[in-house]
Design an enzyme around this catalytic site. Structure first.
Site, PDB file in Angstrom:
ATOM      1  CG  HIS A  40       5.097   4.691  40.996  1.00  0.00           C
ATOM      2  ND1 HIS A  40       4.567   5.647  40.614  1.00  0.00           N
ATOM      3  CD2 HIS A  40       4.096   3.664  40.745  1.00  0.00           C
ATOM      4  CE1 HIS A  40       3.621   5.544  40.262  1.00  0.00           C
ATOM      5  NE2 HIS A  40       3.185   4.068  40.100  1.00  0.00           N
ATOM      6  CG  HIS A  81      -0.796   7.378  39.803  1.00  0.00           C
ATOM      7  ND1 HIS A  81      -0.371   7.206  38.441  1.00  0.00           N
ATOM      8  CD2 HIS A  81      -0.087   6.235  40.568  1.00  0.00           C
ATOM      9  CE1 HIS A  81       0.388   6.099  38.521  1.00  0.00           C
ATOM     10  NE2 HIS A  81       0.257   5.520  39.615  1.00  0.00           N
ATOM     11  CG  HIS A  94      -2.617  -1.254  43.701  1.00  0.00           C
ATOM     12  ND1 HIS A  94      -2.286   0.025  44.071  1.00  0.00           N
ATOM     13  CD2 HIS A  94      -2.051  -1.363  42.430  1.00  0.00           C
ATOM     14  CE1 HIS A  94      -1.747   0.516  43.081  1.00  0.00           C
ATOM     15  NE2 HIS A  94      -1.551  -0.152  42.137  1.00  0.00           N
ATOM     16  CG  ASP A 130       1.039   2.834  43.349  1.00  0.00           C
ATOM     17  OD1 ASP A 130       0.633   3.957  42.973  1.00  0.00           O
ATOM     18  OD2 ASP A 130       1.725   1.985  42.676  1.00  0.00           O
TER      19      ASP A 130
END
Length: 290
Positions: free
Chosen positions: A249, A92, A275, A253
């Site tokens: 979101h 973030h 991720h 990311d």
């Protein structure tokens, strides 16, 4: 699968100078996964420093460079580690740096995880914006994508790719089997102004039935309804900022994870990427710079 090679070039007149913060900025809060209170201070840094975490709670204040080569874990968050010292859940904060085009900064923290704030990057972005962005007397370089570059997870049909593009754009498709969420898609040309309004306020999302399992693994210990959007089979437990907050979101990311490779000029396209895929793409970009 990877296709093509990125390159790094000087941008003729476009964001020509490297940048840092014009003044210090600080934020105190709780770590999302550790549940520990952490004090964070963002400090101006000279040209060619990069984004560097400084663990002020450890002897000698060791530094951890926010670089793709230092990624050691992507379990529910992105972790970077250097010389045995680590910092996790950095995505973030990295996302805010990327969107605001800040190249150099010392990030002093007295714990192994930045504060979660409200689960988005808005507080960090606004702190940086209020501190101001200062140009430095050194040329800025960006990773300029001149061919398709793609990473796949063929078993799950997830992928992330980047295409040549004169700017920075992200197109993301989120796929969630839960009837409350389903398939969400957004496509944004990333600028500081758009990011602040449309992406930075998008918060971390969790399924209520997963929370106990996460905490048994030592994860999500600092998560509350003030910092995480929670849903169950009946609906949302807290109000949404956007109807499609999940995919926004996810965009937040991927912007943060790819910043580990450096500032990017290109069009990022992703389907259900997380991720692991994001940071693998960042690593491949770095590996192919030479």
């Amino acid at each position: 699968m990877t296709v093509g090679n990125p390159c790094v070039i000087d941008l003729g007149g476009i964001d020509l100078q490297q940048t840092t913060l014009a003044a210090e900025a600080s934020y105190t809060g709780i770590g999302l996964h550790s549940g520990r209170e952490v004090h964070m201070v963002l400090k101006p840094a000279p040209a060619d420093t990069g984004l560097v975490f400084v663990r002020t709670d450890l002897e000698g204040h060791p530094q951890i460079h926010a670089a793709a080569s230092n990624v050691t874990s992507t379990m529910r968050a992105t972790t970077v580690e250097e010389n045995g010292c680590k910092v996790f859940t950095i995505e973030h904060l990295m996302s805010a740096f990327h969107a605001l085009r800040i190249d150099n900064c010392y990030i002093e923290i007295d714990a192994e995880e930045p504060p979660v704030a409200d689960g988005s990057s808005l507080a960090f972005f606004q702190k940086m914006k209020d501190a101001g962005v200062k140009e430095l007397a050194a040329e800025r370089k960006e990773i300029v994508i001149d061919k398709v570059y793609r990473i796949d997870d063929e078993e799950s049909n997830r992928f992330v790719m980047v295409l040549p593009y004169d700017g920075f754009r992200v197109s993301f498709t989120s796929v969630n089997p839960h009837k409350l969420i389903g398939v969400q898609y957004e496509n944004f040309e990333i600028s500081p102004e758009l990011y602040e309004q449309e992406i930075a306020p998008a918060r971390t999302i969790a399924y209520e039935q997963e929370i106990e399992a996460l905490r048994s693994m030592g994860l999500g210990l600092g998560g509350t309804l003030e910092s995480v959007i929670v849903y169950n089979d009946e609906g949302w437990l807290n109000p949404l900022h956007f109807e499609d907050e999940l995919v926004r979101h996810k965009i937040l990311d991927v912007i943060g994870d790819l910043r580990l490779a450096g500032p990017i000029r290109g069009h990022v396209i992703a389907v259900a990427s997380g991720h692991a895929l994001n940071t693998n793409l960042a690593k491949k970009l770095v590996e192919n710079l030479g």
